[in-house]
Design an enzyme around this catalytic site. Structure first.
Site, mmCIF file in Angstrom:
data_model
loop_
_atom_site.group_PDB
_atom_site.id
_atom_site.type_symbol
_atom_site.label_atom_id
_atom_site.label_comp_id
_atom_site.label_asym_id
_atom_site.label_seq_id
_atom_site.Cartn_x
_atom_site.Cartn_y
_atom_site.Cartn_z
ATOM 1 N N HIS A 70 65.045 -0.904 11.597
ATOM 2 C CA HIS A 70 66.308 -1.612 11.851
ATOM 3 C C HIS A 70 67.245 -0.778 12.724
ATOM 4 C CE1 HIS A 70 69.472 -4.444 9.874
ATOM 5 N NE2 HIS A 70 69.914 -4.042 11.047
ATOM 6 N N ASN A 104 70.018 -8.894 18.379
ATOM 7 C CA ASN A 104 71.376 -9.306 18.786
ATOM 8 C C ASN A 104 71.816 -8.609 20.068
ATOM 9 O OD1 ASN A 104 71.586 -6.879 17.369
ATOM 10 N ND2 ASN A 104 73.587 -7.341 16.514
ATOM 11 N N HIS A 191 69.403 -11.044 7.103
ATOM 12 C CA HIS A 191 70.761 -10.511 6.961
ATOM 13 C C HIS A 191 71.449 -11.525 6.048
ATOM 14 C CE1 HIS A 191 74.651 -8.894 8.697
ATOM 15 N NE2 HIS A 191 75.044 -10.020 8.137
ATOM 16 N N HIS A 244 69.497 -4.170 4.802
ATOM 17 C CA HIS A 244 70.656 -3.398 4.296
ATOM 18 C C HIS A 244 71.263 -3.894 2.972
ATOM 19 C CE1 HIS A 244 72.314 -6.635 6.704
ATOM 20 N NE2 HIS A 244 72.303 -5.971 7.834
ATOM 21 N N ASP A 317 69.950 1.053 10.369
ATOM 22 C CA ASP A 317 70.898 0.079 10.941
ATOM 23 C C ASP A 317 71.771 0.772 11.994
ATOM 24 O OD1 ASP A 317 72.286 -2.182 11.562
ATOM 25 O OD2 ASP A 317 73.201 -2.462 9.602
#
Ligand code: DOR
Length: 448
Positions: A70, A104, A191, A244, A317
């Site tokens: 991630h 993204n 998510h 996460h 992340d």
């Protein structure tokens, strides 16, 4: 792959006097590892270097290269924050040989040509595997499924699908995505967030949000999303990976789902197992992340989930943002912090030194578990230090103390709240596909 890297691959490398970590056997006594033409050829004591290039691993652990499921590398579209070159440098500085990029970007990774672009750019940089996750929906706007099959069968062989940063709010679309993912042996990475509950939220809802006068994001925003996705995974028999994890109830829901035998996995980030929302009293916008830093009780639950195996993977992340996007009023600042270059240190300092679990258990969550979930053997990666295996190796010193200075990060962005922290554990060398890409903590010119 650039010419220098090819030269490096031709070179024989001898890693001297390190202790080897393998998931099956734990950490060995001192050994040498000889690499020839990119393959680990011999593991023994006292191997004579001959013409091999020697890498000193005294006082170090020799581990299979780290894998991060991630990261956000921002290319295409937001290269001022990070691009695949600077992101790859940050990755190998943190000991990673494979990273999975969230979609993204701008344009998003929602079709095969963008997925192949990201993959090819990673190959061009030649420092580590840069592998894209694909978007679940076209444009990541949650309205219509993206061409998942096309992304799965393209050069980048996309396996993970996520609208990361945006939840797929329409449960019918999420159900179809899971049904589709199941037919093509893919994974939905969720998510989880009920966006109606967090509109305008800046931090965890609780004592500190009231104290600081910042709008809160309740834990239920995540938990409702997790509950829905577990229900849909159960219905469709799809593989679900929860990104996460940040709350105690999320850990509980996942623990129960695993007990019921569902194909559910999950990850925690170093910031969610290290920091709680009390840190926000500094108003440091580098602490603004989504999902937010939660209460101490939530952090404790994450530590328990890591320790009992509920949480499979440690992911960073890694979310780079430029200075002007963070040096602003709290409610205007972007969500996210960089993490690739501090992950190992936080794992050692927070988890291993505090006895949450052993170094071996931590390494499993940074090598074996993510590579198994992402089927990394398709790309020639095996989480092993054994004779005959391609050399993807991280050499680190778990006792080395250092002070975090974000200005020294190789990432283009410096948005870390850990500046000034005294930590333990540093990556010394990284070998990717038989090439030295980090040597003595310096990114090798071969890949620069
Ligand atoms: O803090 C975050 N930053 N959370 C996300 O979900 C997205 C990420 C980003 O892209 O910056």
């Amino acid at each position: 792959m650039n010419a220098n890297n090819l030269n490096m691959r031709d070179r024989n490398i001898l890693i001297k006097k390190g202790r080897i970590y393998t998931p099956e056997e734990g950490i060995s006594s001192e050994r040498d590892v000889l690499i020839q033409e990119g393959i680990i050829r011999r593991i023994d004591k006292g191997i004579k270097p001959g013409k091999a290039y020697v890498l000193d691993a005294q006082d170090c652990i020799i581990s299979p290269g780290f894998v991060d499921m991630h990261v956000h590398f921002r290319e295409p579209g937001m290269e001022y924050k990070e691009d695949i070159g600077s992101g790859s440098c940050a990755a190998v500085s943190g000991g990673y040989v494979a990273v999975f990029c969230m979609p993204n970007t701008d344009p998003p990774i929602d079709n095969a040509s963008v997925a192949e672009y990201v993959y090819d750019r990673g190959v061009d940089e030649g420092l580590c595997m840069v592998l894209p996750h694909g978007a679940i929906t076209q444009g990541r706007i949650g309205k219509a499924l993206a061409p998942m099959g096309e992304m799965g069968s393209c050069r980048a062989m996309v396996r993970g699908f996520s609208d990361d940063g945006s939840t797929v709010t329409d449960s019918e679309i999420m159900r179809r995505a899971m049904e589709y993912a199941k037919t093509m042996d893919s994974l939905i990475i969720s998510h989880c967030e009920d966006v109606s509950l967090n509109a305008g939220g800046q931090m965890n809802e609780g004592f500190y949000s009231t104290l600081l006068g910042l709008r809160g994001i309740p834990p239920e925003a995540e938990e409702i999303g997790v509950f829905r996705d577990i229900c849909l995974a159960e219905k469709t028999d799809a593989e679900l990976h929860v990104a996460h994890v940040s709350t105690a109830k999320t850990v509980k829901l996942l623990r129960e789902a695993k007990k019921r035998g569902l194909k559910v996995t999950c990850e925690a980030t170093p910031h969610h197992f290290t920091l709680d929302d009390s840190y926000l009293v500094s108003y440091d916008t580098n602490l603004k992340v989504n999902p937010p830093l939660r209460s101490r009780a939530d952090v404790e639950a994450i530590l328990a989930g890591l320790s009992d195996g509920t949480i499979d993977v440690i992911s960073t992340d890694h979310a780079p943002h430029a200075l002007h996007e963070k040096e602003t009023e709290f409610d205007r600042a972007e969500f996210g912090m960089v993490g690739l270059e501090t992950c190992l240190a936080l794992v050692v300092t927070v988890l291993v030194e505090n006895g949450v679990f052993s170094l071996e258990q931590a390494l499993e969550k940074m090598t074996l578990a993510p590579s198994r979930i992402m089927r990394l053997e398709r790309f020639g990666y095996k989480p092993e230090i054994t004779e005959g295996t391609p050399a993807n190796i991280t050499v680190f010193n778990s006792d080395l103390e250092w002070v975090v200075d974000p200005l020294r990060f190789r990432s283009r962005s410096k948005n870390s709240p850990f500046g000034g922290w005294k930590v333990k554990g540093k990556v010394i060398h990284t070998i990717f596909n038989g090439s030295i890409v980090l040597e003595d903590m310096q990114v090798s010119p071969a890949g620069d």
